[in-house]
Design a protein around this motif. Structure first.
Motif, PDB file in Angstrom:
ATOM      1  N   ILE A   4       0.839  -1.194   0.000  1.00 24.79           N
ATOM      2  CA  ILE A   4       0.000   0.000   0.000  1.00 24.79           C
ATOM      3  C   ILE A   4       0.875   1.244   0.000  1.00 24.79           C
ATOM      4  O   ILE A   4       1.834   1.343   0.777  1.00 24.79           O
ATOM      5  CB  ILE A   4      -0.944   0.013   1.218  1.00 24.79           C
ATOM      6  CG1 ILE A   4      -1.908  -1.177   1.150  1.00 24.79           C
ATOM      7  CG2 ILE A   4      -1.721   1.326   1.294  1.00 24.79           C
ATOM      8  CD1 ILE A   4      -2.832  -1.281   2.353  1.00 24.79           C
ATOM      9  N   ILE A   6       0.861   5.147   0.814  1.00 26.42           N
ATOM     10  CA  ILE A   6       0.168   6.238   1.491  1.00 26.42           C
ATOM     11  C   ILE A   6       0.679   7.552   0.906  1.00 26.42           C
ATOM     12  O   ILE A   6       1.885   7.818   0.934  1.00 26.42           O
ATOM     13  CB  ILE A   6       0.427   6.222   3.009  1.00 26.42           C
ATOM     14  CG1 ILE A   6      -0.078   4.907   3.624  1.00 26.42           C
ATOM     15  CG2 ILE A   6      -0.221   7.424   3.686  1.00 26.42           C
ATOM     16  CD1 ILE A   6       0.339   4.726   5.082  1.00 26.42           C
ATOM     17  N   GLU A   8       0.234  11.302   1.648  1.00 25.18           N
ATOM     18  CA  GLU A   8      -0.315  12.192   2.668  1.00 25.18           C
ATOM     19  C   GLU A   8       0.765  13.192   3.086  1.00 25.18           C
ATOM     20  O   GLU A   8       1.863  12.779   3.469  1.00 25.18           O
ATOM     21  CB  GLU A   8      -0.782  11.362   3.867  1.00 25.18           C
ATOM     22  CG  GLU A   8      -1.132  12.140   5.112  1.00 25.18           C
ATOM     23  CD  GLU A   8      -2.289  13.090   4.899  1.00 25.18           C
ATOM     24  OE1 GLU A   8      -2.040  14.320   4.973  1.00 25.18           O
ATOM     25  OE2 GLU A   8      -3.414  12.618   4.673  1.00 25.18           O
ATOM     26  N   ALA A  14       0.326  10.454   8.280  1.00 25.03           N
ATOM     27  CA  ALA A  14       0.976   9.412   7.479  1.00 25.03           C
ATOM     28  C   ALA A  14       1.617   8.359   8.375  1.00 25.03           C
ATOM     29  O   ALA A  14       1.531   7.151   8.094  1.00 25.03           O
ATOM     30  CB  ALA A  14       2.020  10.038   6.564  1.00 25.03           C
ATOM     31  N   LEU A  17      -1.095   6.120   9.982  1.00 23.67           N
ATOM     32  CA  LEU A  17      -1.592   5.177   8.985  1.00 23.67           C
ATOM     33  C   LEU A  17      -0.578   4.071   8.726  1.00 23.67           C
ATOM     34  O   LEU A  17      -0.942   2.896   8.599  1.00 23.67           O
ATOM     35  CB  LEU A  17      -1.912   5.912   7.682  1.00 23.67           C
ATOM     36  CG  LEU A  17      -3.161   6.793   7.685  1.00 23.67           C
ATOM     37  CD1 LEU A  17      -3.240   7.589   6.389  1.00 23.67           C
ATOM     38  CD2 LEU A  17      -4.417   5.949   7.860  1.00 23.67           C
ATOM     39  N   GLN A  18       0.674   4.432   8.640  1.00 23.50           N
ATOM     40  CA  GLN A  18       1.723   3.437   8.402  1.00 23.50           C
ATOM     41  C   GLN A  18       1.750   2.397   9.522  1.00 23.50           C
ATOM     42  O   GLN A  18       1.792   1.186   9.254  1.00 23.50           O
ATOM     43  CB  GLN A  18       3.083   4.123   8.302  1.00 23.50           C
ATOM     44  CG  GLN A  18       4.229   3.138   8.063  1.00 23.50           C
ATOM     45  CD  GLN A  18       5.594   3.806   8.099  1.00 23.50           C
ATOM     46  OE1 GLN A  18       5.749   4.901   8.658  1.00 23.50           O
ATOM     47  NE2 GLN A  18       6.581   3.162   7.503  1.00 23.50           N
ATOM     48  N   LEU A  21      -1.387   0.116   9.379  1.00 20.89           N
ATOM     49  CA  LEU A  21      -1.364  -0.802   8.240  1.00 20.89           C
ATOM     50  C   LEU A  21      -0.301  -1.884   8.410  1.00 20.89           C
ATOM     51  O   LEU A  21      -0.516  -3.042   8.055  1.00 20.89           O
ATOM     52  CB  LEU A  21      -1.131  -0.030   6.945  1.00 20.89           C
ATOM     53  CG  LEU A  21      -2.290   0.869   6.505  1.00 20.89           C
ATOM     54  CD1 LEU A  21      -1.879   1.722   5.312  1.00 20.89           C
ATOM     55  CD2 LEU A  21      -3.506   0.036   6.153  1.00 20.89           C
ATOM     56  N   VAL A  28       4.108  -1.191   3.521  1.00 20.85           N
ATOM     57  CA  VAL A  28       3.696   0.198   3.366  1.00 20.85           C
ATOM     58  C   VAL A  28       4.848   1.081   2.898  1.00 20.85           C
ATOM     59  O   VAL A  28       5.985   0.943   3.337  1.00 20.85           O
ATOM     60  CB  VAL A  28       3.139   0.757   4.702  1.00 20.85           C
ATOM     61  CG1 VAL A  28       2.720   2.218   4.545  1.00 20.85           C
ATOM     62  CG2 VAL A  28       1.961  -0.081   5.175  1.00 20.85           C
ATOM     63  N   ILE A  30       5.448   5.482   1.872  1.00 23.43           N
ATOM     64  CA  ILE A  30       4.835   6.796   2.076  1.00 23.43           C
ATOM     65  C   ILE A  30       5.395   7.788   1.064  1.00 23.43           C
ATOM     66  O   ILE A  30       6.607   7.799   0.783  1.00 23.43           O
ATOM     67  CB  ILE A  30       5.095   7.327   3.501  1.00 23.43           C
ATOM     68  CG1 ILE A  30       4.483   6.391   4.548  1.00 23.43           C
ATOM     69  CG2 ILE A  30       4.518   8.734   3.662  1.00 23.43           C
ATOM     70  CD1 ILE A  30       4.775   6.814   5.986  1.00 23.43           C
ATOM     71  N   TYR A  32       4.983  12.113   0.408  1.00 27.72           N
ATOM     72  CA  TYR A  32       4.458  13.310   1.059  1.00 27.72           C
ATOM     73  C   TYR A  32       4.009  14.386   0.070  1.00 27.72           C
ATOM     74  O   TYR A  32       3.382  15.365   0.472  1.00 27.72           O
ATOM     75  CB  TYR A  32       5.506  13.897   2.011  1.00 27.72           C
ATOM     76  CG  TYR A  32       5.870  12.950   3.133  1.00 27.72           C
ATOM     77  CD1 TYR A  32       5.020  12.748   4.218  1.00 27.72           C
ATOM     78  CD2 TYR A  32       7.074  12.246   3.109  1.00 27.72           C
ATOM     79  CE1 TYR A  32       5.348  11.875   5.241  1.00 27.72           C
ATOM     80  CE2 TYR A  32       7.416  11.374   4.133  1.00 27.72           C
ATOM     81  CZ  TYR A  32       6.552  11.185   5.189  1.00 27.72           C
ATOM     82  OH  TYR A  32       6.888  10.323   6.202  1.00 27.72           O
ATOM     83  N   LEU A  50      -3.637   4.928  -0.896  1.00 22.98           N
ATOM     84  CA  LEU A  50      -4.416   5.870  -0.093  1.00 22.98           C
ATOM     85  C   LEU A  50      -3.952   7.263  -0.492  1.00 22.98           C
ATOM     86  O   LEU A  50      -2.810   7.637  -0.222  1.00 22.98           O
ATOM     87  CB  LEU A  50      -4.198   5.626   1.401  1.00 22.98           C
ATOM     88  CG  LEU A  50      -4.659   4.281   1.955  1.00 22.98           C
ATOM     89  CD1 LEU A  50      -4.316   4.171   3.438  1.00 22.98           C
ATOM     90  CD2 LEU A  50      -6.157   4.096   1.753  1.00 22.98           C
ATOM     91  N   ASP A  52      -4.401  11.352  -0.559  1.00 17.05           N
ATOM     92  CA  ASP A  52      -4.973  12.601  -0.058  1.00 17.05           C
ATOM     93  C   ASP A  52      -5.244  13.532  -1.233  1.00 17.05           C
ATOM     94  O   ASP A  52      -4.512  13.526  -2.228  1.00 17.05           O
ATOM     95  CB  ASP A  52      -4.000  13.250   0.923  1.00 17.05           C
ATOM     96  CG  ASP A  52      -4.633  14.402   1.680  1.00 17.05           C
ATOM     97  OD1 ASP A  52      -5.879  14.439   1.762  1.00 17.05           O
ATOM     98  OD2 ASP A  52      -3.893  15.262   2.182  1.00 17.05           O
TER      99      ASP A  52
END
Length: 225
Positions: A4, A6, A8, A14, A17-18, A21, A28, A30, A32, A50, A52
């Motif tokens: 996944i 993210i 965000e 973030a 969520l990390q 998950l 995961v 991320i 930004y 996911l 934003d």
């Protein structure tokens, strides 16, 4: 393990969520900013994003538009603090699979993630091997019975009785046992019902003697090699 991404810009959100998950056994990554999201999307394979809406450099809708040019199938859940209907419509029209408005409960988000990831899992269909005995072939997928390649029309109970006998080949099966398994209840009446159905099966399946179904005197029936 499903992966996944993210996307965000709020580092605290973030990170939360990390952690959630990863605790749920997802791999995961991320991003930004919108540009960083596109870069990671191009470099790695993900099962779900996911995303934003309000992002620096490129907003989420533009990121989604560019992702959809390259990948129509990846699941995308939009995340935003805005709850206007027009914003939701814009996200869905741009190709989002779902839309979650902040603040949200993590349990709800995880449930939605599971639903969308389950939708992309290949459905495993069990392979049903045909039952073959002498000149009889039973296709357990279609519930069709063939004798010498010719389709034989059986009633549902005749079919189930034949399959039960074939699956228990070389075993003497008592009448009460047959009723219990084929009729699926404790039969309290006359067990002659088994004899009636055996007679019907023999009439439909046998082309010559001896019969495919053998009688076990005083006990029941069996199919034997």
């Amino acid at each position: 393990m499903e992966r996944i991404l993210i996307v965000e810009d709020d580092e605290k959100i973030a990170r939360v969520l990390q952690l959630e998950l990863e605790f749920a056994d997802y791999d995961v990554a991320i991003a930004y900013t919108g540009k960083e999201a596109l870069q990671k999307f191009g470099e790695q394979d993900f099962d779900l994003i996911l995303l934003d809406v309000m992002l620096p450099e490129l907003n989420g809708l533009e990121v989604l538009r560019r992702i959809r040019i390259k990948d129509k199938a990846i699941k995308v859940i939009m995340l935003t603090a805005r709850d206007a209907v027009t914003d939701k419509v814009s996200g869905l029209d741009s190709g989002a699979n779902d839309y979650v408005t902040k603040p949200f409960e993590i349990e709800e988000l995880l449930a939605r993630i599971r639903v969308h990831l389950k939708a992309i899992q290949p459905q495993v269909v069990p392979v049903a091997h045909p039952l073959i005995y002498r000149n009889i072939r039973v296709d357990t997928n279609t519930r069709e019975v063939y004798r010498d390649g010719t389709l034989i029309n059986l009633t549902p109970k005749e079919y189930e009785l034949l399959v039960y006998l074939l699956k228990n080949k070389n075993q003497a099966l008592e009448r009460e046992q047959i009723i219990s398994k084929v009729w699926e209840y404790d039969y309290q009446g006359d067990t002659n019902v088994v004899d009636v159905y055996i007679r019907h099966l023999r009439k439909k399946l046998d082309k010559s003697k001896p019969s495919l179904i053998s009688s076990v005197r005083g006990y029941g029936y069996m199919i034997k090699d």
